[in-house]
Design a protein around this motif. Structure first.
Motif, PDB file in Angstrom:
ATOM      1  N   ASP A 271     -19.766  55.025  -8.052  1.00 28.96           N
ATOM      2  CA  ASP A 271     -20.982  55.712  -7.603  1.00 28.96           C
ATOM      3  C   ASP A 271     -22.099  55.673  -8.645  1.00 28.96           C
ATOM      4  OD1 ASP A 271     -20.083  57.484  -9.522  1.00 28.96           O
ATOM      5  OD2 ASP A 271     -19.874  59.203  -8.174  1.00 28.96           O
ATOM      6  N   GLY A 272     -21.861  55.009  -9.771  1.00 28.64           N
ATOM      7  CA  GLY A 272     -22.899  54.875 -10.790  1.00 28.64           C
ATOM      8  C   GLY A 272     -22.776  55.806 -11.961  1.00 28.64           C
ATOM      9  N   ARG A 273     -21.870  56.770 -11.906  1.00 30.89           N
ATOM     10  CA  ARG A 273     -21.644  57.587 -13.099  1.00 30.89           C
ATOM     11  C   ARG A 273     -21.095  56.690 -14.208  1.00 30.89           C
ATOM     12  NH1 ARG A 273     -17.498  61.758 -11.198  1.00 30.89           N
ATOM     13  NH2 ARG A 273     -17.141  60.161  -9.594  1.00 30.89           N
ATOM     14  N   ALA A 274     -21.619  56.855 -15.402  1.00 30.35           N
ATOM     15  CA  ALA A 274     -21.236  55.947 -16.475  1.00 30.35           C
ATOM     16  C   ALA A 274     -21.276  56.667 -17.817  1.00 30.35           C
ATOM     17  CB  ALA A 274     -22.158  54.730 -16.508  1.00 30.35           C
ATOM     18  N   VAL A 275     -20.460  56.174 -18.743  1.00 30.90           N
ATOM     19  CA  VAL A 275     -20.449  56.706 -20.102  1.00 30.90           C
ATOM     20  C   VAL A 275     -20.444  55.540 -21.075  1.00 30.90           C
ATOM     21  CG1 VAL A 275     -19.108  58.702 -19.321  1.00 30.90           C
ATOM     22  CG2 VAL A 275     -17.935  56.802 -20.437  1.00 30.90           C
ATOM     23  N   ALA A 276     -21.005  55.775 -22.258  1.00 35.00           N
ATOM     24  CA  ALA A 276     -20.932  54.791 -23.333  1.00 35.00           C
ATOM     25  C   ALA A 276     -20.763  55.537 -24.648  1.00 35.00           C
ATOM     26  CB  ALA A 276     -22.172  53.910 -23.369  1.00 35.00           C
ATOM     27  N   VAL A 277     -19.931  54.981 -25.517  1.00 33.67           N
ATOM     28  CA  VAL A 277     -19.562  55.629 -26.770  1.00 33.67           C
ATOM     29  C   VAL A 277     -19.682  54.636 -27.914  1.00 33.67           C
ATOM     30  CG1 VAL A 277     -17.613  56.613 -28.076  1.00 33.67           C
ATOM     31  CG2 VAL A 277     -17.984  57.266 -25.681  1.00 33.67           C
ATOM     32  N   LYS A 278     -20.216  55.085 -29.028  1.00 30.47           N
ATOM     33  CA  LYS A 278     -20.202  54.317 -30.265  1.00 30.47           C
ATOM     34  C   LYS A 278     -19.704  55.233 -31.376  1.00 30.47           C
ATOM     35  CE  LYS A 278     -21.163  51.698 -33.849  1.00 30.47           C
ATOM     36  NZ  LYS A 278     -20.263  50.592 -34.250  1.00 30.47           N
ATOM     37  N   ILE A 279     -18.585  54.848 -32.000  1.00 30.74           N
ATOM     38  CA  ILE A 279     -18.071  55.578 -33.148  1.00 30.74           C
ATOM     39  C   ILE A 279     -18.630  54.914 -34.399  1.00 30.74           C
ATOM     40  CG2 ILE A 279     -16.017  56.391 -34.351  1.00 30.74           C
ATOM     41  CD1 ILE A 279     -16.389  57.525 -31.498  1.00 30.74           C
TER      42      ILE A 279
END
Length: 338
Positions: A271-279
């Motif tokens: 449905d377009g929900r998204a996450v992005a992570v940078k450690i």
């Protein structure tokens, strides 16, 4: 849902990272991982952010689904396992090597045409067996070989030169850069060389999340949908047996997920929900629980994410702590580690 306008390139600056996870030992904070996190809602708006989501950064292999879309748009006819392998950071298992050989065969090419860096298999168990057998580093075993084979196949189909397919000015890489900008919605800030030798494009963490959402919400049959379907249906081909990113896609229905070196993770739902992570320090031990917490923030059932709370910290061989996302990242569930 998403604007088609192109934003300027993100600023190249020292990222303003924030604490995203604590190392808890004996109920005390022993250390802190810094980084940045973005959560997008189904409407594309930022629902949560932590750290610096707009600074330019290198997504590393988390950009491979976008590269695969670019190749599919350029005529790459692969689907299923082989298209998943195109977007893979694979473990070097025999199925990954066999798949890469198959892509090369379809292009009437051989391993000698590959220009990625020779390496041992990424998976430690597979690597140990490789060493015991006296096998040397090879381009086929290197974790990006599927992508490189697909790049060569795309070049062969379009009549583009093969020897210089990694040159940023090559028609293939120009086509990939165009799709990177299209899906992220922003200009590329910098171009450098990734570990495998391919051009690496710098965008923002926000842009990376937006690209993943655009891939998962694309209409059926489009290059974007083909890539998403292939990776979700053949998660181990895009990674490997026992890899956390494959387990994450199996655990959360419809989830597309891709990791990258130096602590990068992107994931998106249909449905377009998204996450992005940078450690910031590149630590995998923080990447996994922080990504899981971000997905819970996005509305994923926390019970589906229970196995991704992070590895235990040991003392005397016993669990005495864990890596715990900061409290602002845990609005729904608190880690078992207090």
């Amino acid at each position: 849902m998403y604007s088609s306008s192109m934003a300027d390139a993100p600023l190249v600056r020292e990222p303003l990272h924030a604490p995203v996870a604590h190392l808890i030992r004996g109920a005390m904070i022993e250390g802190t991982h810094y980084g940045s996190v973005v959560v997008l809602g189904a409407d594309g708006k930022v629902e949560f952010q932590l750290g610096d989501i707009e600074a330019a950064f290198y997504p590393r292999s988390a950009l491979k689904p976008v590269q695969a879309v670019a190749m599919a748009r350029a005529g790459l006819p692969l689907d299923g396992e082989l298209l998943s392998l195109t977007a893979a950071s694979h473990s070097g298992e025999e199925r990954h090597l066999a798949g890469t050989r198959r892509i090369l065969e379809l292009a009437a090419l051989t391993e000698d045409h590959l220009r990625n860096v020779p390496d041992m298999p990424f998976d430690l168990v597979v690597r140990d067996a490789w060493v015991r057998e006296g096998r040397l580093p090879s381009r086929l075993a290197q974790n990006c070989s599927g992508k490189h084979a697909a790049m060569l196949y795309t070049c062969a189909l379009n009549g583009w030169s093969l020897d210089d397919y990694l040159d940023p000015g090559h028609p293939l890489q120009q086509a990939i850069a165009e799709i990177v900008e299209d899906l992220t919605g922003q200009r590329i800030a910098r171009v450098t060389v990734d570990g495998c030798g391919a051009p690496l494009f710098s965008v923002s963490l926000h842009g990376l999340a937006r690209a993943a959402a655009r891939i998962t919400t694309a209409a059926p049959g489009t290059p974007e949908a083909r890539v998403a379907d292939a990776m979700r249906e053949h998660a181990e081909m895009a990674s490997g047996s026992g890899r956390d990113v494959a387990a994450l896609m199996r655990a959360v229905p419809g989830l597309l997920a891709k990791d990258g070196f130096e602590g990068v993770q992107v994931a998106a739902l249909p449905d377009g929900r998204a996450v992005a992570v940078k450690i910031a320090d590149g630590a995998n031990r923080a990447r996994v629980p922080v990504a899981a917490a971000a997905l819970a923030w996005a509305g994923v059932d926390p019970e589906l994410l229970a196995e991704f709370q992070g590895e235990a910290l040991l003392g005397g061989g016993q669990a005495v702590g864990c890596v715990r996302p900061v409290r602002s990242l845990e609005p729904v569930v608190v880690s078992a580690c207090a």
